[in-house]
Design a protein around this motif. Structure first.
Motif, PDB file in Angstrom:
ATOM      1  N   HIS A  37       0.780  -1.208  -0.061  1.00  0.00           N
ATOM      2  CA  HIS A  37       0.041  -0.088   0.006  1.00  0.00           C
ATOM      3  C   HIS A  37       0.927   1.230  -0.066  1.00  0.00           C
ATOM      4  O   HIS A  37       1.751   1.275   0.876  1.00  0.00           O
ATOM      5  CB  HIS A  37      -0.869  -0.105   1.206  1.00  0.00           C
ATOM      6  N   PHE A  39       1.230   5.335  -0.021  1.00  0.00           N
ATOM      7  CA  PHE A  39       0.516   6.492   0.521  1.00  0.00           C
ATOM      8  C   PHE A  39       1.291   7.551  -0.131  1.00  0.00           C
ATOM      9  O   PHE A  39       2.385   7.981   0.644  1.00  0.00           O
ATOM     10  CB  PHE A  39       0.419   6.620   2.113  1.00  0.00           C
ATOM     11  N   ARG A  49      -7.906   7.064  -4.689  1.00  0.00           N
ATOM     12  CA  ARG A  49      -7.274   5.699  -4.406  1.00  0.00           C
ATOM     13  C   ARG A  49      -7.233   5.042  -5.805  1.00  0.00           C
ATOM     14  O   ARG A  49      -8.246   5.095  -6.571  1.00  0.00           O
ATOM     15  CB  ARG A  49      -8.058   4.760  -3.297  1.00  0.00           C
ATOM     16  N   TRP A  50      -6.110   4.203  -6.371  1.00  0.00           N
ATOM     17  CA  TRP A  50      -6.036   3.502  -7.471  1.00  0.00           C
ATOM     18  C   TRP A  50      -4.972   2.299  -7.258  1.00  0.00           C
ATOM     19  O   TRP A  50      -4.239   2.571  -6.510  1.00  0.00           O
ATOM     20  CB  TRP A  50      -5.839   4.419  -8.544  1.00  0.00           C
ATOM     21  N   GLU A  51      -4.970   1.599  -8.426  1.00  0.00           N
ATOM     22  CA  GLU A  51      -4.078   0.467  -8.282  1.00  0.00           C
ATOM     23  C   GLU A  51      -3.127   0.893  -9.464  1.00  0.00           C
ATOM     24  O   GLU A  51      -3.334   1.382 -10.420  1.00  0.00           O
ATOM     25  CB  GLU A  51      -4.812  -1.015  -8.833  1.00  0.00           C
ATOM     26  N   THR A  56      -1.596  -0.698  -4.524  1.00  0.00           N
ATOM     27  CA  THR A  56      -2.639   0.087  -3.918  1.00  0.00           C
ATOM     28  C   THR A  56      -2.128   1.554  -3.607  1.00  0.00           C
ATOM     29  O   THR A  56      -1.556   1.459  -2.595  1.00  0.00           O
ATOM     30  CB  THR A  56      -3.627  -0.254  -3.010  1.00  0.00           C
ATOM     31  N   HIS A  58      -2.701   5.139  -2.423  1.00  0.00           N
ATOM     32  CA  HIS A  58      -3.760   5.846  -1.538  1.00  0.00           C
ATOM     33  C   HIS A  58      -3.259   7.302  -1.495  1.00  0.00           C
ATOM     34  O   HIS A  58      -2.412   7.805  -0.713  1.00  0.00           O
ATOM     35  CB  HIS A  58      -3.805   5.555   0.140  1.00  0.00           C
ATOM     36  N   ASN A  59      -3.815   8.157  -2.274  1.00  0.00           N
ATOM     37  CA  ASN A  59      -3.509   9.466  -2.444  1.00  0.00           C
ATOM     38  C   ASN A  59      -4.130  10.555  -1.180  1.00  0.00           C
ATOM     39  O   ASN A  59      -5.437  10.568  -1.176  1.00  0.00           O
ATOM     40  CB  ASN A  59      -3.828  10.150  -3.811  1.00  0.00           C
ATOM     41  N   GLU A  76      -6.030   1.503   7.592  1.00  0.00           N
ATOM     42  CA  GLU A  76      -5.770   0.412   6.472  1.00  0.00           C
ATOM     43  C   GLU A  76      -4.872  -0.758   7.401  1.00  0.00           C
ATOM     44  O   GLU A  76      -5.299  -1.850   7.360  1.00  0.00           O
ATOM     45  CB  GLU A  76      -4.852   0.753   5.553  1.00  0.00           C
TER      46      GLU A  76
END
Length: 368
Positions: A37, A39, A49-51, A56, A58-59, A76
């Motif tokens: 993940h 960040f 949020r995008w892949e 993953t 998390h903006n 998370e």
């Protein structure tokens, strides 16, 4: 393992623009084995949020960014616990990573990758210019379980502050940026290339003054300058005042795909930075078989004189001399290119991922 990586940006959802290639390479390799993940503190202004690259993202977005980033990591973690938290870059990223790790009782790593340890007052750059920055770095870096950095000069800077750090270069993805054997110079003017954002830290005035000296000396060359212009045409105007029209071309930003053929056709990479932790472009040039000269920062300082030629920071006359020397000695140019390529391939993106994973396993095992 489940990993939390805290980054300032460089992970745009396009995967091509506003990205840091070595960061994507690292994320992709870690994501093949672990749940990753990322960040991102400032990739976009609005939270999202995008892949990307198997991870993953998390903006966090604007507004109370650091507090909201810590809260996002904690949320998370509640869904499924993290094994550790790592910051790529110190400053705000390390503050978030170390604070979140302490809160969650997890180990933390900080990778110093920029100007966090310098104070360049003349251009308003560096994490140690003000007392708040100095205090933050002193507290946060001592709070991290492991500190790493890309090059020996940064390791030395950390040691001067009483901090032990491990050297972990952020290497090139050889699958996306494949090695090319060093090539001989063709007929015609020498082909030079400079790849960097146009900003005060990269010190393009020193570069342009060196080129003007070479032009006055009668050297035939063409220089391609690639990078986002944050100085609103100031460097183009300086090039004109120095009489470099027709010799220097400003290309603006180029994607990796667009940059590659330009790099392959170059005879020499020239860098003029006041500070670098790496830089990546030196490694990319080396993989593509192109040698480099530049100021004694980051990997350039590590590699000189066997795999690059480095000169004092800000010394345009010495930079001009180094360029002239390499272009006048083809055996030297090819020898530098071969030595640089060996180093860049040996410490590629796979090496980076393995080095970090070794540290992760050590921390997790230590925690029981």
């Amino acid at each position: 393992m489940k990993l939390a990586l805290v980054v300032p940006g460089g992970v745009d959802r396009s995967g091509e623009f506003r990205v840091i290639p070595v960061l994507l390479a690292l994320i992709g390799r870690l994501a093949r084995v672990h749940e990753v993940h990322v960040f991102a503190l400032h990739q976009e202004a609005v939270a999202g949020r995008w892949e990307l690259a198997g991870a993953t993202v998390h903006n966090i977005g604007d507004g109370w960014t650091r507090l909201r980033a810590i809260a996002a990591i904690r949320a998370e973690h509640r869904r499924a616990p993290f094994d550790l938290v790592q910051a790529i870059f110190s400053g705000s990223c390390s503050l978030v990573a170390v604070a979140a790790a302490k809160l969650l009782r997890r180990p933390s790593l900080v990778h110093v990758a920029g100007g966090e340890l310098v104070a360049l007052h003349a251009i308003g750059y560096g994490g140690r210019r003000k007392w708040k920055g100095r205090l933050r770095e002193a507290v946060v870096l001592r709070g991290a379980d492991i500190v790493t950095a890309a090059s020996a000069p940064v390791i030395d800077a950390l040691a001067a502050l009483g901090l032990e750090a491990r050297r972990v270069p952020l290497g090139v993805d050889l699958r996306g940026w494949s090695p090319l054997a060093p090539h001989g110079r063709g007929a015609g003017p020498a082909r030079l290339i400079h790849v960097a954002s146009l900003n005060r830290v990269k010190d393009q005035p020193t570069l342009l003054r060196a080129l003007a000296a070479l032009a006055r000396a009668g050297l035939a060359f063409r220089m391609d300058i690639v990078g986002v212009d944050t100085l609103h045409g100031e460097m183009e105007r300086l090039a004109c005042r120095l009489g470099l029209e027709g010799r220097v071309r400003f290309h603006g930003f180029k994607t990796q795909r667009e940059l590659r053929p330009m790099m392959e056709s170059a005879d020499l990479l020239v860098l003029s930075s006041l500070h670098e932790a790496g830089p990546l472009v030196l490694l990319e040039a080396a993989v593509a078989g192109v040698p480099a000269v530049g100021t004694a920062v980051g990997h350039l300082a590590e590699w000189t004189p066997a795999a690059a030629l480095a000169v004092p920071v800000g010394d345009w006359a010495a930079l001009a001399g180094a360029i002239s020397r390499v272009l006048a000695d083809e055996a030297l140019r090819l020898r530098l290119a071969a030595a640089a390529q060996c180093r860049a391939i040996r410490e590629d993106a796979d090496h980076t991922a393995r080095a970090f994973e070794t540290l992760y396993l050590r921390l997790v095992a230590a925690r029981g």
